[in-house]
Design a protein around this motif. Structure first.
Motif, mmCIF file in Angstrom:
data_model
loop_
_atom_site.group_PDB
_atom_site.id
_atom_site.type_symbol
_atom_site.label_atom_id
_atom_site.label_comp_id
_atom_site.label_asym_id
_atom_site.label_seq_id
_atom_site.Cartn_x
_atom_site.Cartn_y
_atom_site.Cartn_z
ATOM 1 N N THR B 68 17.230 -13.060 11.540
ATOM 2 C CA THR B 68 16.224 -13.142 10.692
ATOM 3 C C THR B 68 15.046 -12.815 11.306
ATOM 4 O OG1 THR B 68 16.078 -15.538 11.254
ATOM 5 C CG2 THR B 68 17.335 -14.953 9.221
ATOM 6 N N ALA B 69 14.942 -11.942 12.433
ATOM 7 C CA ALA B 69 13.693 -11.779 13.090
ATOM 8 C C ALA B 69 12.678 -10.767 11.896
ATOM 9 C CB ALA B 69 14.001 -10.946 14.350
ATOM 10 N N PRO B 70 11.478 -10.969 12.313
ATOM 11 C CA PRO B 70 10.533 -10.076 11.675
ATOM 12 C C PRO B 70 10.924 -8.593 11.836
ATOM 13 C CG PRO B 70 9.320 -11.677 12.850
ATOM 14 C CD PRO B 70 10.774 -11.893 13.375
ATOM 15 N N GLY B 71 10.830 -7.734 10.706
ATOM 16 C CA GLY B 71 11.175 -6.533 11.003
ATOM 17 C C GLY B 71 12.610 -6.129 10.212
ATOM 18 N N SER B 72 13.259 -7.243 9.968
ATOM 19 C CA SER B 72 14.586 -6.888 9.242
ATOM 20 C C SER B 72 14.399 -7.912 8.118
ATOM 21 C CB SER B 72 15.668 -7.322 10.081
ATOM 22 O OG SER B 72 15.688 -8.514 10.501
ATOM 23 N N PRO B 73 13.563 -7.681 7.147
ATOM 24 C CA PRO B 73 13.240 -8.673 5.867
ATOM 25 C C PRO B 73 14.301 -8.357 4.985
ATOM 26 C CG PRO B 73 11.372 -6.861 5.965
ATOM 27 C CD PRO B 73 12.295 -6.647 7.194
ATOM 28 N N GLY B 74 14.420 -9.483 4.360
ATOM 29 C CA GLY B 74 15.554 -9.352 3.170
ATOM 30 C C GLY B 74 16.980 -9.290 3.687
ATOM 31 N N ILE B 75 17.249 -8.979 4.765
ATOM 32 C CA ILE B 75 18.531 -8.739 5.131
ATOM 33 C C ILE B 75 19.406 -10.095 5.052
ATOM 34 C CG2 ILE B 75 20.126 -8.021 7.126
ATOM 35 C CD1 ILE B 75 18.334 -6.110 7.763
ATOM 36 N N MET B 76 18.666 -11.066 5.760
ATOM 37 C CA MET B 76 19.333 -12.306 5.864
ATOM 38 C C MET B 76 18.705 -13.423 4.911
ATOM 39 S SD MET B 76 22.055 -12.452 8.016
ATOM 40 C CE MET B 76 22.022 -14.350 8.870
ATOM 41 N N ASP B 77 17.492 -12.965 4.334
ATOM 42 C CA ASP B 77 16.780 -13.856 3.352
ATOM 43 C C ASP B 77 16.522 -15.223 3.980
ATOM 44 O OD1 ASP B 77 16.669 -11.836 1.279
ATOM 45 O OD2 ASP B 77 18.461 -12.215 0.530
ATOM 46 N N GLY B 78 16.236 -15.131 5.345
ATOM 47 C CA GLY B 78 15.916 -16.609 5.880
ATOM 48 C C GLY B 78 16.990 -17.425 5.928
ATOM 49 N N LEU B 79 18.260 -16.848 5.570
ATOM 50 C CA LEU B 79 19.412 -18.114 5.654
ATOM 51 C C LEU B 79 19.852 -18.106 6.828
ATOM 52 C CD1 LEU B 79 21.272 -16.716 2.176
ATOM 53 C CD2 LEU B 79 20.004 -18.770 2.535
ATOM 54 N N SER B 80 20.794 -19.168 7.176
ATOM 55 C CA SER B 80 21.850 -19.266 8.341
ATOM 56 C C SER B 80 22.694 -18.194 8.024
ATOM 57 C CB SER B 80 22.284 -20.341 8.423
ATOM 58 O OG SER B 80 23.316 -20.805 7.566
ATOM 59 N N ALA B 81 23.352 -17.856 9.189
ATOM 60 C CA ALA B 81 24.224 -16.820 8.917
ATOM 61 C C ALA B 81 25.537 -17.460 8.276
ATOM 62 C CB ALA B 81 24.799 -16.452 10.480
ATOM 63 N N SER B 82 25.732 -18.751 8.445
ATOM 64 C CA SER B 82 26.879 -19.368 7.464
ATOM 65 C C SER B 82 26.640 -19.063 6.078
ATOM 66 C CB SER B 82 27.327 -20.705 7.788
ATOM 67 O OG SER B 82 27.362 -20.958 9.241
ATOM 68 N N ASP B 83 25.568 -19.545 5.619
ATOM 69 C CA ASP B 83 25.171 -19.360 4.506
ATOM 70 C C ASP B 83 25.085 -17.901 3.711
ATOM 71 O OD1 ASP B 83 24.926 -22.194 4.452
ATOM 72 O OD2 ASP B 83 22.544 -22.075 4.268
ATOM 73 N N PHE B 84 24.501 -17.102 4.513
ATOM 74 C CA PHE B 84 24.516 -15.483 4.249
ATOM 75 C C PHE B 84 26.030 -15.109 4.092
ATOM 76 C CE2 PHE B 84 24.668 -11.220 5.814
ATOM 77 C CZ PHE B 84 23.813 -10.616 5.014
ATOM 78 N N LEU B 85 26.998 -15.542 4.986
ATOM 79 C CA LEU B 85 28.241 -15.045 4.677
ATOM 80 C C LEU B 85 28.819 -15.768 3.532
ATOM 81 C CD1 LEU B 85 29.778 -15.137 8.200
ATOM 82 C CD2 LEU B 85 29.595 -13.243 6.670
ATOM 83 N N TRP B 86 28.398 -17.030 3.237
ATOM 84 C CA TRP B 86 28.872 -17.691 2.092
ATOM 85 C C TRP B 86 28.575 -16.912 0.892
ATOM 86 C CZ3 TRP B 86 31.916 -21.112 -0.667
ATOM 87 C CH2 TRP B 86 31.428 -21.621 -1.653
#
Lengths: 201, 201
Positions: B68-86
């Motif tokens: 969720t580093a700046p520069g990749s906005p929107g890809i993970m939407d600030g979610l944890s990797a678990s929540d993103f995968l879910w």
């Protein structure tokens, strides 16, 4: 082929109707309140009293120890009335199961008959909306809200089951199969039980 | 007729074999680890990572927020990797269920598809002795005792399920039917599921 079918059930789930229909179709004996007659004959207790105590909370009622007065030694063996009834009920269930194929609803029969390998143990449940609607249709309205009636009855059955068996009431591990009668409907529950019971091993 | 069959299962209960056999016999697609490929294609995560995270404990692993580093906005939407995968896994399951009849094992599919009325939701369980024996036969011995392996896997599935669904894992109310594969055997579980799934309504 299973000679004995035990049905545990949440209040209002239709477990009793399902059990009756299964017994009818298979030509098995059917026991739930029927059992009370047999217990009454063995004990001399009033049928209504046995019905109330036979499945409900143990040990906390005014008749406990009422019959253990000196002069009647051995009749109650110093047990509470609940424990005394439990013992008689247990003996009656073991005896009836030995006699001929049957469906037994409630009364911890799954636990009492746990050493037999010709028993099929079923748990019938449904969500509260389905059950509340069903008890109002079947038994009519009462002063208590339907959901409160469900909760009270289930709690009593749970306390009684867990007290006498040491196992969780409605825990899938106790049963061959748990059926959601609200989602499946009564007919499909009946058919599933018959298919499992009549399977040649 | 049920177009989708979801199978939740205790580790070692044979739920996966039962699901595969049901899918084979009905000519349905079968997904469990298969799902991982679809999710991998959508996310770029390594399949092994998705497999581990897809059903296990949420939110507590070193990759959380790593992307969720700046520069990749929107890809993970600030979610944890678990929540993103879910979220991705949820989307994939909804899409696959729309495409064609299928059996989906695990991955909270029963919950994700709860608004469909053409889903049959199954829970497969068995006692620990049966499951311990089965995993040693299937997967061989390991340093950990079999019962410890069961407990660890079940606990992870339970935590994951309860975190994402807010419901109790293995609570009969979530399912149409809970089957004890240790008592019934695999064949009878398969037949029961097929009978229920193919029933005309």
């Amino acid at each position: 082929m299973k000679k004995i079918i035990t049905i545990s059930r949440e209040f209002g789930s239709g477990g009793r109707s399902i059990g009756k229909e299964v017994a009818n179709r298979l030509g098995y004996k059917y026991y739930d309140k029927e059992l009370v007659k047999h217990v009454a004959a063995e004990t001399g207790f009033a049928p209504q009293y046995i019905e109330e105590q036979g499945e409900y909370a143990p040990g906390k009622h005014k008749f406990s120890y009422a019959f253990t007065a000196p002069g009647s030694p051995g009749i109650m063996d110093g047990l509470s009335a609940s424990d005394f009834l439990w013992n008689i009920q247990r003996r009656v269930i073991l005896k009836l199961a030995d006699e001929e194929p049957c469906v037994i609803v409630g009364r911890c029969a799954d636990y009492i008959l746990r050493d037999r390998d010709d028993c099929l143990n079923i748990f019938i449940h449904a969500d509260k909306e389905y059950r509340a609607d069903r008890i109002v249709r079947l038994y009519g309205e009462s002063e208590k809200k339907p959901v409160k009636r469900l909760d009270e009855k289930d709690k009593k059955r749970k306390v009684n089951y867990e007290h006498y068996t040491g196992r969780g009431w409605g825990s899938p591990g106790n049963y061959h199969i748990c059926l959601n009668s609200g989602l499946l409907g009564q007919d499909l529950c009946v058919e599933t039980i018959i298919a499992l019971a009549t399977k040649e091993e």
